[in-house]
Design an enzyme around this catalytic site. Structure first.
Site, PDB file in Angstrom:
ATOM      1  N   GLY A 143      36.604  36.485  46.549  1.00 55.13           N
ATOM      2  CA  GLY A 143      36.421  37.406  45.291  1.00 55.13           C
ATOM      3  C   GLY A 143      36.052  36.313  44.169  1.00 55.13           C
ATOM      4  O   GLY A 143      36.292  35.116  44.266  1.00 55.13           O
ATOM      5  N   GLY A 188      35.109  36.560  39.781  1.00 50.85           N
ATOM      6  CA  GLY A 188      35.124  37.243  38.592  1.00 50.85           C
ATOM      7  C   GLY A 188      34.547  36.113  37.348  1.00 50.85           C
ATOM      8  O   GLY A 188      34.102  35.291  37.813  1.00 50.85           O
ATOM      9  N   GLY A 189      34.550  36.828  35.976  1.00 55.14           N
ATOM     10  CA  GLY A 189      34.116  36.107  35.123  1.00 55.14           C
ATOM     11  C   GLY A 189      34.885  34.839  34.883  1.00 55.14           C
ATOM     12  O   GLY A 189      34.099  33.866  34.146  1.00 55.14           O
ATOM     13  N   GLY A 247      36.768  32.891  37.097  1.00 61.04           N
ATOM     14  CA  GLY A 247      36.980  32.074  38.324  1.00 61.04           C
ATOM     15  C   GLY A 247      36.559  32.841  39.660  1.00 61.04           C
ATOM     16  O   GLY A 247      36.024  33.876  39.703  1.00 61.04           O
ATOM     17  N   VAL A 297      38.444  33.395  43.698  1.00 58.07           N
ATOM     18  CA  VAL A 297      39.597  33.500  44.576  1.00 58.07           C
ATOM     19  C   VAL A 297      39.205  33.262  46.230  1.00 58.07           C
ATOM     20  O   VAL A 297      38.158  33.612  46.572  1.00 58.07           O
ATOM     21  CB  VAL A 297      40.267  34.885  44.751  1.00 58.07           C
ATOM     22  CG1 VAL A 297      41.326  34.867  45.661  1.00 58.07           C
ATOM     23  CG2 VAL A 297      40.505  35.259  43.137  1.00 58.07           C
ATOM     24  N   LYS A 311      43.495  31.095  43.543  1.00 58.10           N
ATOM     25  CA  LYS A 311      42.760  31.440  42.350  1.00 58.10           C
ATOM     26  C   LYS A 311      42.401  30.011  41.562  1.00 58.10           C
ATOM     27  O   LYS A 311      43.060  29.485  41.225  1.00 58.10           O
ATOM     28  CB  LYS A 311      43.418  32.142  41.443  1.00 58.10           C
ATOM     29  CG  LYS A 311      42.593  32.989  40.432  1.00 58.10           C
ATOM     30  CD  LYS A 311      43.532  33.880  39.536  1.00 58.10           C
ATOM     31  CE  LYS A 311      42.805  34.427  38.386  1.00 58.10           C
ATOM     32  NZ  LYS A 311      43.628  35.311  37.372  1.00 58.10           N
ATOM     33  N   ASP A 313      44.599  44.650  31.180  1.00 57.85           N
ATOM     34  CA  ASP A 313      43.348  44.707  31.907  1.00 57.85           C
ATOM     35  C   ASP A 313      43.327  45.356  33.208  1.00 57.85           C
ATOM     36  O   ASP A 313      43.086  45.071  34.343  1.00 57.85           O
ATOM     37  CB  ASP A 313      42.877  43.101  32.313  1.00 57.85           C
ATOM     38  CG  ASP A 313      41.207  43.239  32.347  1.00 57.85           C
ATOM     39  OD1 ASP A 313      40.699  44.099  31.790  1.00 57.85           O
ATOM     40  OD2 ASP A 313      40.654  42.280  33.220  1.00 57.85           O
TER      41      ASP A 313
END
Length: 513
Positions: free
Chosen positions: A219, A221-222, A224, A226, A240, A336
Site C-alpha cells: 500500500g 498513501g500521501g 507513507g 505499507v 507502515k 479520516d
C-alpha cells in the site's frame, strides 16, 4: 535490546469546555492539566484535602493493577459531597512508566484545586477528579489491596489486624519484592518510554521488508507506504513507514501510536509495535491480507461482494466506530473514515485503520476546534467550513461510506443524473426526495427481492448520518441499533445537508487524498 529511544509525543488540539469557558491546547501545547473555572462548593480546606489524598491513592494504586485502571470515590467529611476520580495508563507500558506518568499528572492537578473538576493528560496516562459523577457508583475499584505503606489513606496505624489481612499484606510484600528485583531490567524501558517487546530496530524491519522493496509493498498513501514483513518467529505483519519529508509525518506517527496502542477491537487494526530511529518512523501493525475495501469496489476484486457481505462490512465499521466513540475510556474521533482506511480480513470483516489524524474529544464538550485535515468528499460541512470536530464528523463520513458501498461509485464521481448533480451524496438525496432510493444500488450487485427493503432502509440510515446540523445525526449506538433492527429511531423526513464547494475546502488547507 532497544534501539528506539527518546520517544516523546503529545495529544494535539485537546480542548475542554467547562460552562462558558473553553480551553484549547494547540499543536505546540505540552501535556498538562485542564481545570474547571468553578470553585468547590464545600469548605476549601476540607475539599482540597480529600482530593489530594484521593489522587495520591489512585496514583499509587493504579500501576499495581492488572489493567492500569482505577475508578473510585471519596466523601468530603464536612457534607455529603462525593468526589469521583479515575486514573488510567496505556496498558502496554511498564509499571515504572505508568507510575512516573501518573506522578506527573498528580502534580499537575494540584494547580486545579480548589476547582470542582480537573483533568491531567499525558502521553501514557490520564487522571481526572470531579464533584460531578462521571461513572456509576457500582463501577468503582476497591483500591485497598493496591495501596502500599505510607499512602494517604493508611497514615494511621490500625491495631488488631486479622490473620487474613496479615496474609494479604504478606502476599503484597512478596509481590513488591519481586517487582523490585525486576526493576533493573526496566531501566532502559523507562528511559525510552517503550516496552522491549513493542519496539523494533530499524535494521530488523529493513531486513524483514527486503530493504523496503517493491515486492513487499502492499500500500501507498500521501504520508507513507505499507510493507508486508515476517518478524518474530515467522509472524506476518504490516510495516507502515512514514515519510518524514512531510511536515506532519512525525506528529501523525506519534498520534497514531498514542491512540491505538491501548485500543483493541475486532473491527480495529491492532498495533503490534513501533520504531523511531533517526529520521525513520515505522509502525508494526496487524496484517490484513485482502487489503482495503476500495479494492473490492473499484479495484481488481470488484464484483466479489454480494449484499450480505456489504451489509456485514457496514455493520462492522459501525461497531468499530461505536467502540472509539462510546465504549473506550476516552472518546476518539478518527477523522479520516473512508474506504481505503477500511481493511477487509479473510472472513470479510472490516477493520478500521490509519489513526494518524485521530483526536480525543472530551465527553462534556460538543466539539473541539482544530485545524482542518482529512479527505475531500468525506468531510462534514461544519468541520470543513468551521473546523468544528466531533464524533458526528465520523458519523457523516460513515454515511458517505455506506453510499459508496451500496452504489459502487466514488463519493467524488460526477454527472449522475444531469448537470445539476455534482457528486454521489447530492445524487442520493435527490433520489430520496423523489422516493427512488433503489436507483442508487450498484447495478452489478443484483439485489434479490427479499433484500431490497433492507437496502433501502440502509440508504436512509446513510442519509440520516449526513444531515445538517450535526445534532440531527444519530450516534453510532443508534446507528448500530437501526442496522440491527431495520427500523428508524427518528421518524419524519430527513433534513438535507449543506453541500460543500471542494475548492473552498482546498483553499482552507484540507489534505490527504
Amino acid at each position: 535490546m532497544l534501539s528506539c529511544k527518546s520517544f516523546v509525543y503529545r495529544y494535539e488540539n485537546f480542548g475542554v469546555n467547562f460552562g462558558n469557558s473553553e480551553v484549547i491546547l494547540d499543536n505546540d501545547a505540552p501535556p498538562g492539566e485542564v481545570c474547571s473555572n468553578e470553585s468547590a462548593s464545600q469548605p476549601i480546606t476540607s475539599f482540597n484535602k480529600v482530593v489530594e489524598n484521593l489522587l495520591s491513592d489512585i496514583r499509587d494504586a493504579t500501576p499495581r493493577t492488572s489493567d492500569f485502571y482505577i475508578a473510585t470515590t471519596r466523601q468530603v467529611p464536612t457534607d455529603n459531597t462525593i468526589v469521583y476520580a479515575i486514573a488510567q495508563c496505556v496498558r502496554n507500558v511498564s509499571q515504572a512508566i505508568c507510575r512516573g506518568c501518573l506522578n506527573t499528572a498528580y502534580n499537575n492537578l494540584q494547580f486545579c484545586l480548589p476547582n470542582k473538576e480537573g483533568r491531567a493528560i499525558d502521553i501514557f496516562c490520564f487522571m481526572r477528579y470531579s464533584e460531578t459523577a462521571f461513572f456509576e457508583r457500582n463501577q468503582t475499584t476497591n483500591i485497598t489491596p493496591f495501596l502500599g505503606e505510607g499512602s494517604s489513606s493508611n497514615s494511621t496505624m490500625i491495631v488488631g489486624v486479622s490473620i487474613g489481612v496479615a496474609l494479604l499484606l504478606l502476599v503484597l510484600a512478596l509481590l513488591l519484592w519481586y517487582r523490585k528485583m525486576k526493576k533493573a531490567k526496566t531501566v532502559e524501558e523507562a528511559e525510552s518510554g517503550l516496552q522491549p517487546d513493542k519496539s523494533y530496530s530499524y535494521q530488523q524491519l529493513r531486513l524483514a521488508t527486503h530493504e523496503f522493496g517493491d515486492e513487499c509493498r502492499v500500500g501507498k498513501g500521501g504520508f507513507g507506504e505499507v510493507f508486508k514483513a515476517i518478524i518474530d518467529d515467522e509472524n506476518i505483519v504490516a510495516v507502515k513507514r512514514l515519510h518524514v519529508g512531510y511536515a506532519r509525518a512525525k506528529s501523525e506517527f506519534e498520534n497514531e501510536v498514542s491512540l491505538i496502542s491501548n485500543v483493541q477491537h475486532r473491527n480495529l487494526v491492532r498495533q503490534l509495535g513501533w520504531c523511531i530511529e533517526g529520521s525513520e518512523l515505522l509502525l508494526v501493525l496487524e496484517y490484513i491480507p485482502q487489503g482495503s475495501l476500495d479494492n473490492f469496489l473499484w479495484g481488481e476484486k470488484r464484483g466479489t461482494l454480494n449484499w450480505e457481505k456489504r451489509f456485514d462490512i457496514i455493520f462492522g465499521v459501525a461497531r468499530g466506530l461505536l467502540h472509539l466513540h462510546h465504549e473506550f475510556h476516552v472518546k476518539i474521533v478518527h477523522r479520516d473514515i473512508k474506504l481505503n482506511n477500511i481493511l477487509v480480513d479473510d472472513d470479510f470483516q472490516p477493520k478500521i485503520c490509519d489513526f494518524g489524524l485521530a483526536r480525543l474529544q472530551p465527553e462534556d464538550q460538543t466539539h473541539v476546534s482544530t485545524k482542518l485535515a482529512g479527505t475531500l468528499g468525506y468531510m462534514a460541512p461544519e468541520y470543513a467550513t468551521k473546523g468544528h470536530l466531533s464524533e458526528k464528523v465520523d458519523t457523516y463520513s460513515f454515511g458517505i461510506v455506506i453510499l459508496e458501498i451500496i452504489s459502487g461509485r466514488r463519493c467524488t464521481d460526477e454527472n449522475f443524473s444531469g448537470p445539476d448533480t455534482s457528486h454521489l451524496l447530492e445524487h442520493a438525496w435527490q433520489l430520496y426526495e423523489r422516493g427512488m432510493h433503489i436507483e442508487l444500488i450498484d447495478q452489478e450487485l443484483g439485489i434479490e427481492e427479499q433484500h431490497k427493503a433492507n437496502v433501502i432502509k440502509t440508504i436512509e440510515i446513510a442519509l440520516m448520518c449526513t444531515q445538517t446540523p450535526a445534532s440531527l445525526r444519530p450516534t453510532m449506538s443508534e446507528v448500530l441499533l437501526m442496522l440491527s433492527s431495520g427500523l428508524s429511531m427518528r421518524p419524519g423526513k430527513l433534513i438535507k445537508p449543506s453541500f460543500i464547494d471542494s475548492r473552498r475546502v482546498i483553499h482552507m488547507g484540507a489534505y490527504r487524498s
